[in-house]
Design an enzyme around this catalytic site. Structure first.
Site, PDB file in Angstrom:
ATOM      1  N   SER A  45      14.173  22.086 -15.664  1.00 35.13           N
ATOM      2  CA  SER A  45      13.025  22.909 -16.003  1.00 35.13           C
ATOM      3  C   SER A  45      13.420  24.276 -16.352  1.00 35.13           C
ATOM      4  O   SER A  45      14.653  24.947 -15.948  1.00 35.13           O
ATOM      5  CB  SER A  45      12.076  23.222 -14.792  1.00 35.13           C
ATOM      6  OG  SER A  45      11.487  24.300 -14.613  1.00 35.13           O
ATOM      7  N   HIS A  71       0.750  -1.226   0.050  1.00 29.78           N
ATOM      8  CA  HIS A  71       0.072   0.055  -0.123  1.00 29.78           C
ATOM      9  C   HIS A  71       1.062   1.279  -0.072  1.00 29.78           C
ATOM     10  O   HIS A  71       0.431   2.254   0.390  1.00 29.78           O
ATOM     11  CB  HIS A  71      -1.034   0.035   1.048  1.00 29.78           C
ATOM     12  CG  HIS A  71      -1.617  -1.220   1.513  1.00 29.78           C
ATOM     13  ND1 HIS A  71      -3.027  -1.601   0.989  1.00 29.78           N
ATOM     14  CD2 HIS A  71      -1.282  -2.382   2.174  1.00 29.78           C
ATOM     15  CE1 HIS A  71      -3.395  -2.752   1.276  1.00 29.78           C
ATOM     16  NE2 HIS A  71      -2.328  -3.179   2.025  1.00 29.78           N
TER      17      HIS A  71
END
Ligand code: ARG
Length: 459
Positions: free
Chosen positions: A278, A157
């Site tokens: 970026s 999980h």
């Protein structure tokens, strides 16, 4: 004017839009090498069986060789009016050698021709996928060997579960990709039967030798039913299905690399070669290649669904619907090979931050199961009771803001008097992974045994 190949009963040529929807040359030119190889094998067989004479077969062979050179040099005049690669090659042969060219199509149809060409092409792609997978598995084995005993958190999980080793985690992908490899092998074996000589659908009245053409093209045998041979594309579906499963594995590995390379995890650092920056945020280092591989399953699964949808409900034998098989398979194959190569590069150049892995492995009460198991083993508690006692200790540690090994013996004995100092031996992550000695478990010895097995398999 009517089509030179099949226009005998036609007066007018096709509408321009008919031509646009009907022609496949724009993409099936990619089958040129397979088409020429098939024609060579067919012509040699026609000569060997006396169906065409040797001098015609010789002219055909030389003409085809010239055409191959022309196409490879980029000098071939591809024509949309000639629809597909098969008729483009044959028409060009007629330009070059005249009448004998017309004998090549004896005892053959475009239906068995395209089925043969496409099998040859997909067969090559199985080989390419197998090569790509071997390289990627090799890169993962290098990572696994380097970190066979580096401890990291194992998750369920995406919550801390139990410590595992880096090597174990890498080897999980080796198993998945190993099954992919065997799927491509199996598919290749099954598809390796030659449709050539099935003719349009019923076989032929000419005394052809299908075993000869099959052997010349590297097939194991000729296909056994002419209707099936020109009708089915299950070999392409198998290739696509194997590709989709493989791409799913690559997508999951990519997702883990994206998570692990984030500032919050810092388990790995992608090398400059596989990262982008970026234009506005100077600190950024983005895992674009991993993200793209994560996404590529969309195209491959799309192609798989598209071809299943084309094939379902088609009556036997050939229908033009099947011309829609090629672009899907071409795109899926290109995509898969690129994704495999990029993943291999990323894994080979991956920097692994062992200290961060180990620090993360120790947090999140990852050895709670070891504590419960110890209570069963050393204190004789039933597992359910041991689970409850351990849960209470976890809650105490959480309240104190510490990890399980930081609790004092007094704290622990207050929860259960049978606990002794010996318990601290099982609370460390190293001890935890070392104890998972069950076959296939995360203990470094087990992981190393699997690495050795895979090295032997890969040779
Ligand atoms: N271009 C066709 C295809 O890709 C070749 C077979 C055409 N056969 C026919 N009978 N029209 O499927």
């Amino acid at each position: 004017t009517a089509n030179a190949m099949w226009g005998g009963r036609f007066e007018a040529g096709p509408d321009a839009i008919m031509q646009a929807i009907n022609a496949s040359i724009g993409f099936d030119k990619r089958l040129y090498a397979q088409d020429i190889a098939g024609s060579r094998a067919h012509a040699a067989m026609l000569a060997a069986t006396g169906i065409v004479d040797n001098s015609d077969a010789e002219a055909i062979r030389n003409g085809l060789a010239e055409i191959l050179t022309e196409i490879e040099a980029g000098d071939f005049p591809f024509s949309v009016a000639l629809e597909d690669i098969h008729m483009n090659v044959e028409a060009r042969l007629k330009d070059k050698i005249g009448t004998p060219a017309g004998r090549l199509h004896t005892a053959r149809s475009r239906n068995d021709q395209v089925a043969t060409d496409f099998r040859l092409w997909v067969r090559d792609q199985c080989d390419a996928a197998i090569e790509g997978l071997r390289a990627l598995i090799g890169a993962l084995l290098v990572q696994a060997e380097a970190g066979a005993d580096w401890v990291m958190p194992g998750f369920t999980h995406l919550q801390t579960a139990q410590p595992v080793t880096w090597g174990h985690h890498m080897m999980a992908y080796v198993e998945m990709l190993g099954r992919d490899l065997s799927r491509f092998r199996d598919a290749r074996t099954r598809m390796n039967e030659c449709p050539l000589g099935s003719a349009a659908l019923a076989g032929t009245s000419f005394p052809i030798d299908r075993h000869m053409t099959a052997a010349a093209l590297g097939f194991d045998r000729p296909t056994a039913n002419s209707l099936d041979a020109v009708s089915d594309r299950d070999f392409a579906l198998e290739f696509l299905a194997a590709s989709a499963i493989c791409a799913t594995h690559l997508s999951r590995l990519s997702e883990e690399l994206v998570i692990w390379s984030s500032a919050q995890f810092r388990f790995v650092a992608m090398s400059d070669k596989w990262s982008t920056g970026s234009s506005i945020m100077p600190q950024k280092r983005n895992p674009d290649a991993a993200e793209l591989i994560r996404a590529k399953i969309g195209r491959i699964l799309g192609a798989t669904v598209a071809l299943f949808t084309v094939m379902k409900g088609l009556p036997l034998a050939y229908s033009k619907d099947m011309q829609e098989d090629k672009e899907q398979v071409f795109d899926a194959a290109d995509t898969l090979m690129l994704a495999l190569a990029a993943m291999t590069g990323m894994i080979s150049d991956l920097g692994v931050n062992r200290a961060n892995l180990e620090a993360a492995a120790a947090s999140g009460f990852s050895t709670a199961t070891d504590l419960a198991d110890w209570l069963v083993r050393a204190a004789g508690l039933p597992f359910r009771d041991a689970h409850h006692v351990t849960g209470t200790l976890v809650a105490q540690a959480e309240a104190k803001g510490c990890d399980l090994p930081d609790l004092t013996l007094e704290d622990m004995q207050a929860v259960h008097p049978a606990i002794t100092a010996e318990v601290f031996g099982v609370l460390g992550v190293q001890n935890s992974v070392a104890s998972r000695q069950s076959y296939g478990g995360t203990a470094p010895d087990q992981v190393r045994a699997q690495i050795a097995r895979w090295k032997e398999i890969l040779g």
